[in-house]
Write an enzyme that holds these catalytic residues in place. Structure first.
Site, short mmCIF file in Angstrom:
data_model
loop_
_atom_site.label_atom_id
_atom_site.label_comp_id
_atom_site.label_asym_id
_atom_site.label_seq_id
_atom_site.Cartn_x
_atom_site.Cartn_y
_atom_site.Cartn_z
N ARG A 64 0.82 -1.21 0.00
CA ARG A 64 0.00 0.00 0.00
C ARG A 64 0.86 1.26 0.00
O ARG A 64 0.39 2.35 -0.32
CB ARG A 64 -0.95 0.00 1.20
CG ARG A 64 -2.09 1.01 1.06
CD ARG A 64 -3.16 0.87 2.13
NE ARG A 64 -2.68 1.24 3.45
CZ ARG A 64 -2.47 0.41 4.44
NH1 ARG A 64 -2.68 -0.89 4.28
NH2 ARG A 64 -2.04 0.84 5.62
N TYR A 117 -15.08 19.18 -14.24
CA TYR A 117 -15.68 17.85 -14.26
C TYR A 117 -16.77 17.76 -13.20
O TYR A 117 -16.58 18.17 -12.05
CB TYR A 117 -14.59 16.80 -14.03
CG TYR A 117 -15.09 15.38 -14.01
CD1 TYR A 117 -15.86 14.87 -15.06
CD2 TYR A 117 -14.79 14.55 -12.95
CE1 TYR A 117 -16.31 13.56 -15.03
CE2 TYR A 117 -15.23 13.24 -12.92
CZ TYR A 117 -16.00 12.75 -13.95
OH TYR A 117 -16.46 11.45 -13.92
N ASP A 188 -6.26 20.62 -12.88
CA ASP A 188 -6.52 19.36 -13.56
C ASP A 188 -6.23 19.60 -15.03
O ASP A 188 -7.01 20.25 -15.73
CB ASP A 188 -7.96 18.93 -13.33
CG ASP A 188 -8.30 17.59 -13.99
OD1 ASP A 188 -7.59 17.19 -14.92
OD2 ASP A 188 -9.30 16.97 -13.59
N LYS A 213 -7.13 8.81 -19.38
CA LYS A 213 -7.40 9.46 -20.65
C LYS A 213 -6.15 9.45 -21.54
O LYS A 213 -5.71 8.39 -21.98
CB LYS A 213 -7.91 10.89 -20.40
CG LYS A 213 -9.02 10.99 -19.35
CD LYS A 213 -10.23 10.16 -19.67
CE LYS A 213 -11.44 10.48 -18.80
NZ LYS A 213 -11.28 10.24 -17.37
#
Length: 403
Positions: A64, A117, A188, A213
């Protein structure tokens, strides 16, 4: 290849292939191996003590907290953005939410630009609000952002270009005002990619990408990344160790493979998207086109200043509203009807029927989503083929039902 900076600097494609990579790997493999491990044992107690004190470099003790394949992808992403460090996460939204949760506390304030977004806005207005963080959503321009800053403001969060109208605000003006108030700026830059824009070079504190993306580029993975100065990224990484939104090594491997062709793909997508934007602008069925490097875009001046390419997304509004958009989408033969963007396949969607389906017409209009809006994400298919397909679909869209 050495990771040391060179003069003159390496170009984007060279960095995409070699950035963050060792000259020769210990195992002599040309590509980064996929390391499947949940834990990494120590040779003895002394190695454990040296590692905990920071005197020994080795893989993290538990999956992790790190993975060698993931770390190699992070190094390449940092090199592409010109950042000191990067932290990879399980999705773009994981990168956004983990970053905001790591940096904010009760009583603080965030300025968020409106044309962002949808899930980012929902998280900011609904989830952060439950933790006592105030959020102001403003128009995506520098004056509105600066006016919204106040003593409690901790973060300015924006996109460039934004989704879906591809707005580009004046980054330098926002950064200058934010620094004067000791406010962190986060962008972003998923739509821009590191090929078309380098926000860190303009003073932005953190850059976030949905690596799903353009960075991955093949519509076959989910990931997100945060890039910036090492101390700030390190604090976010510490928070990630608690939240646990980590990527798996297979995803990191696919991302590394996709990144190597990033510059090649984005340059073709830039050229084709700009060409299709011009085709759309000249068609009588189209009411308006949004493409940042066209002179009729409201932020053309900012886009020309900050972007080296306009990106692979074209948004446009049809005169016939929702019905005309549906006729166009259904008539297209090459683009697939899907909600993502940035991959090698062209994708198309009507935001009113996908991202904002549950809202009424009035509610969509209130947040700037018009019924005739269509968003086209251009892939790497031949530009001639995409243009021919778009032209025939526009003819279908222009014909009213019953005619």
């Amino acid at each position: 290849m050495s990771d040391e900076p060179r003069d003159p600097p390496l170009g984007p494609s060279t960095i995409a292939v070699h950035g963050g990579e060792p000259s020769i790997r210990d195992d002599r493999s040309l590509t980064t191996p996929v390391v499947h491990a949940s834990a990494y044992p120590f040779e003895d107690t002394q190695e454990l003590i040296d590692y905990m004190k920071g005197d020994r470099e080795r893989p993290a003790e538990y999956g992790r907290y790190g993975n060698p394949t993931v770390e190699r992808a992070e190094a390449k992403l940092a090199a592409l953005e010109g950042g000191q460090a990067a932290v990879l996460m399980s999705s773009g939204m994981a990168a956004i939410t983990t970053t905001l949760l790591a940096m904010l506390k009760q009583g603080q304030h965030v300025v968020l630009t409106r044309d962002a977004y949808r899930k980012t806005r929902v998280f900011a207005t609904q989830v952060l609000a439950r933790y006592g963080v105030a959020v102001d959503i403003v128009e995506p321009n520098a004056s509105a952002v600066i006016e919204a800053m106040r003593d409690e403001t901790k973060i300015v969060f924006t996109e460039a270009p934004t989704n879906p109208y591809l707005r580009v605000l004046d980054l330098a003006a926002v950064v200058e005002a934010a620094r004067a108030r000791r406010i962190k700026t986060i962008i972003d830059a998923t739509f821009a990619t590191p090929i078309n824009m380098q926000p860190l070079a303009h003073g932005v504190d953190l850059v976030i990408h949905s690596a799903t993306k353009y960075l991955g580029g093949h519509n076959d993975l989910l990931a997100g990344v945060v890039v910036g100065r090492a101390p700030l990224v390190g604090a976010i990484r510490e928070h990630l160790g608690m939240v646990g939104a980590i990527p798996d090594p297979n995803t990191a491997f696919l991302l590394l493979r996709g990144l190597k062709t990033l510059a090649l793909r984005v340059r073709q997508q830039n050229a084709t998207a700009h060409r299709l934007a011009d085709v759309l602008a000249d068609d009588p069925a189209v009411a308006r086109v949004w493409y940042p490097l066209r002179s009729d875009h409201p932020d053309h001046e900012n886009a020309s200043r900050y972007l080296s390419g306009g990106g692979g997304v074209v948004s446009f509004e049809l005169h016939g509203g929702l019905a005309a958009g549906t006729r166009l989408v259904d008539a297209l033969q090459i683009p697939k009807l899907a909600p993502s963007l940035g991959g090698v396949e062209s994708l198309v969607e009507q935001p009113g029927l996908m991202s904002f389906y549950e809202l009424s017409v009035d509610e969509r209009e209130a947040i700037g989503i018009r019924d005739g809006l269509v968003r086209l994400s251009v892939g790497v298919e031949e530009a001639d083929d995409l243009e021919a397909d778009l032209r025939q679909a526009l003819r279908v869209a222009a014909v009213a039902p019953g005619r």
